[in-house]
Design an enzyme around this catalytic site. Structure first.
Site, PDB file in Angstrom:
ATOM      1  N   THR A 125     121.073  14.722  36.854  1.00 36.73           N
ATOM      2  CA  THR A 125     121.998  14.386  37.920  1.00 36.73           C
ATOM      3  C   THR A 125     123.137  15.398  37.860  1.00 36.73           C
ATOM      4  O   THR A 125     123.371  16.001  36.822  1.00 36.73           O
ATOM      5  CB  THR A 125     122.574  12.960  37.682  1.00 36.73           C
ATOM      6  OG1 THR A 125     121.515  12.010  37.650  1.00 36.73           O
ATOM      7  CG2 THR A 125     123.558  12.551  38.755  1.00 36.73           C
ATOM      8  N   GLY A 146     123.821  11.317  33.322  1.00 34.36           N
ATOM      9  CA  GLY A 146     122.965  10.953  32.210  1.00 34.36           C
ATOM     10  C   GLY A 146     122.083   9.761  32.468  1.00 34.36           C
ATOM     11  O   GLY A 146     121.809   8.982  31.557  1.00 34.36           O
ATOM     12  N   GLY A 147     121.612   9.565  33.726  1.00 33.07           N
ATOM     13  CA  GLY A 147     120.616   8.533  34.001  1.00 33.07           C
ATOM     14  C   GLY A 147     121.034   7.174  33.472  1.00 33.07           C
ATOM     15  O   GLY A 147     122.084   6.631  33.812  1.00 33.07           O
TER      16      GLY A 147
END
Length: 525
Positions: free
Chosen positions: A348, A430-431
């Site tokens: 992301t 970071g998901g």
């Protein structure tokens, strides 16, 4: 203030405007747009589009975005949901009938309609000053001329390259090879798409030749996408959700993003005296890990498209956090909470911009996994997200795949208000780590008095699955103590997340902070 004997970054201080993001060229584009008379929205759009070239494994125009915007002249905050929907013909039952228990990650079935471009067009029209064409101009130039590949991007490229398939390999490799540090990388097909957007607006993307190119690629791979799915794409605008950690108001994007998970986790942590703990000690890491397990388990059971979610109020109630906190044993790690059936990953981009009028933008923009689905359109090289993998296939689950529905999203922009005043737009990439990352940054600053840059620099921990990941900044003694509490301690291969923040001080000064885990920086003027 940091110890100047040690390596580190000083904060960036300015008065006219700051952008903090994960690539210096994108940050510079934002500042140039501010200097040319644009505002924070114009600058954020321009920088975001450039990041789709500078960090192509992370984001691009085939992805989604969320934004929190605080317009100049006040402290109100608006939430913009630029996440796309599943095509109308998508069916969980059909995938189950084919033997799938989860959405296949690198398949046309995982591709939801790209929502970011529609959101950027709406943001430019409603809150921008320059107009879309001016915001896109720097990105068009860079897409055409190329950007030099930086170290973190080259490193990520090595790990993500195997997912590229078909036209994706043509557009995102150089003569079949992975670009190296110092190589020039361009996306000339996307430059043409941006030129058409600049001239004709959002319809140049969601209909006509560009949409036909995307549809032909997806349908050839078994996708059920139709022209009507692209034409119907529209962002939604609403209010953020809000929680409180001690004296600070924490604003998050509402579902289908997972911002409520950050609020729930902070509410759980508020039941403990975090400030009395060593910020890099075992006790803090343990309590935070247990809070994360409980908050993420709730997320996995309840979070979904806002139109299909029934338990948002429940997740935000203080009583819910108090009941969950009571399950935490300060002296023993609990077994792993139920694992998510949704796919989660760590790719992301995040950026934040504040301008001279104190408009603040907190924006996050993603194609989900590294290089998304690995599928790119033939002519224009639009790389598709695999955000549909955020759905699950469990019958009756609020996040079950269905046509026209938005999947659970991991990406979340954040913003703080202190005493009713917008004081810090921020985000942590970071998901799955993102809610934990929000909680870590806020508690670093609130409980331990860290300035923003120190809060971003500090080592991180994260309980994911049945492992407790500790970055290398933790001591061996802390690792041993956590293992004795029952944690399976590991060191992650890649650092946990990447954060950006801008503090808006009461005296008018702006303070930018940028995570050293990425290649970027904060730039002000």
């Amino acid at each position: 203030m940091r110890d100047f004997h040690l390596p580190g970054r000083s904060p960036v201080l300015a008065t006219n405007g700051i952008c903090a993001t994960s690539h210096p060229i994108a940050a510079q584009v934002a500042i140039d747009l501010l200097k040319s008379g644009g505002n924070a929205v114009d600058a954020a759009i321009g920088a975001a589009i450039v990041l789709g070239l500078a960090e192509p494994q992370m984001t691009g125009i085939g992805g989604d975005c969320f934004a929190l915007i605080s317009p100049a002249g006040g402290d109100d905050v608006i939430a913009v949901n630029g996440s796309g929907r599943a095509p109308a013909a998508a069916s969980a039952e059909a995938l189950r009938a084919k033997g799938h228990s989860a959405i296949p990650l690198y398949d046309a079935q995982a591709v939801t309609i790209p929502g970011a471009i529609d959101a950027f067009c709406v943001m430019s029209d409603k809150w921008g000053k320059l107009g879309l064409a001016d915001s896109l101009a720097p990105a068009i130039r860079y897409m055409e001329e190329g950007v030099v590949v930086s170290p973190r991007v080259a490193w990520d490229w090595q790990g993500c390259e195997p997912v590229l398939q078909g036209h994706g390999r043509k557009h995102f490799l150089t003569d079949g090879a992975i670009p190296k540090v110092g190589d020039l990388f361009s996306l000339r097909g996307q430059a043409e798409v941006l030129r058409r957007l600049a001239s004709h607006g959002r319809d140049a993307f969601y209909s006509g030749e560009v949409a036909d190119d995307m549809l032909a690629t997806l349908q050839a791979l078994g996708g059920v996408h139709q022209p009507e799915d692209f034409a119907a794409t529209a962002c939604t605008i609403g209010d953020p959700i809000a929680g409180t950690y001690k004296h600070r108001e924490v604003l998050e994007h509402p579902p289908n993003g997972q911002g409520v998970t950050a609020i729930l986790m902070l509410n759980i942590l508020a039941q403990f005296d975090i400030a009395a703990m060593d910020p890099l000690g075992a006790k803090r890491a343990h309590i935070e890990a247990e809070a994360a397990k409980l908050a993420y388990d709730a997320r996995n059971r309840f979070l979904a498209d806002a139109d299909h979610m029934q338990r948002l109020d429940y997740l935000m109630r203080p009583e819910t956090a108090q009941a969950l906190a009571a399950l935490i044993d300060p002296k023993r790690a609990m077994p792993s909470a139920t694992k998510a059936s949704e796919a989660v990953h760590k790719d992301t981009i995040y950026l934040t911009v504040v301008d001279r009028d104190r408009m603040a933008v907190s924006l996050i923009y993603s194609i989900f996994h590294g290089f998304g689905s690995g599928i790119a359109s033939e002519k224009f090289g639009i790389l598709f997200q695999n955000r549909g993998a955020g759905f699950n296939l469990t019958p009756g689950h609020p996040n079950e795949l269905a046509g026209g529905k938005r999947p659970m999203h991991t990406i979340i922009p954040g913003m703080l208000r202190d005493g009713g005043r917008v004081s810090m737009p921020f985000g942590v990439m970071g998901g799955q780590y993102q809610p934990n990352g929000h909680a870590r940054v806020i508690t670093n600053m609130t409980d331990f008095g860290m300035d923003a840059q120190t809060a971003l620099d500090a080592p991180r921990s994260f309980a994911e699955g049945d492992k407790l990941q500790l970055e290398r900044g933790y001591s061996d003694a802390v690792r041993a103590e956590l293992a004795a509490l029952g944690h399976d301690v590991t060191t992650p291969d890649i650092p946990l997340g990447g954060a950006q923040a801008i503090v808006i001080h009461e005296n008018g000064a702006l303070e930018g902070a940028s995570d050293p885990r990425k290649d970027g920086c904060a730039i002000g003027y």
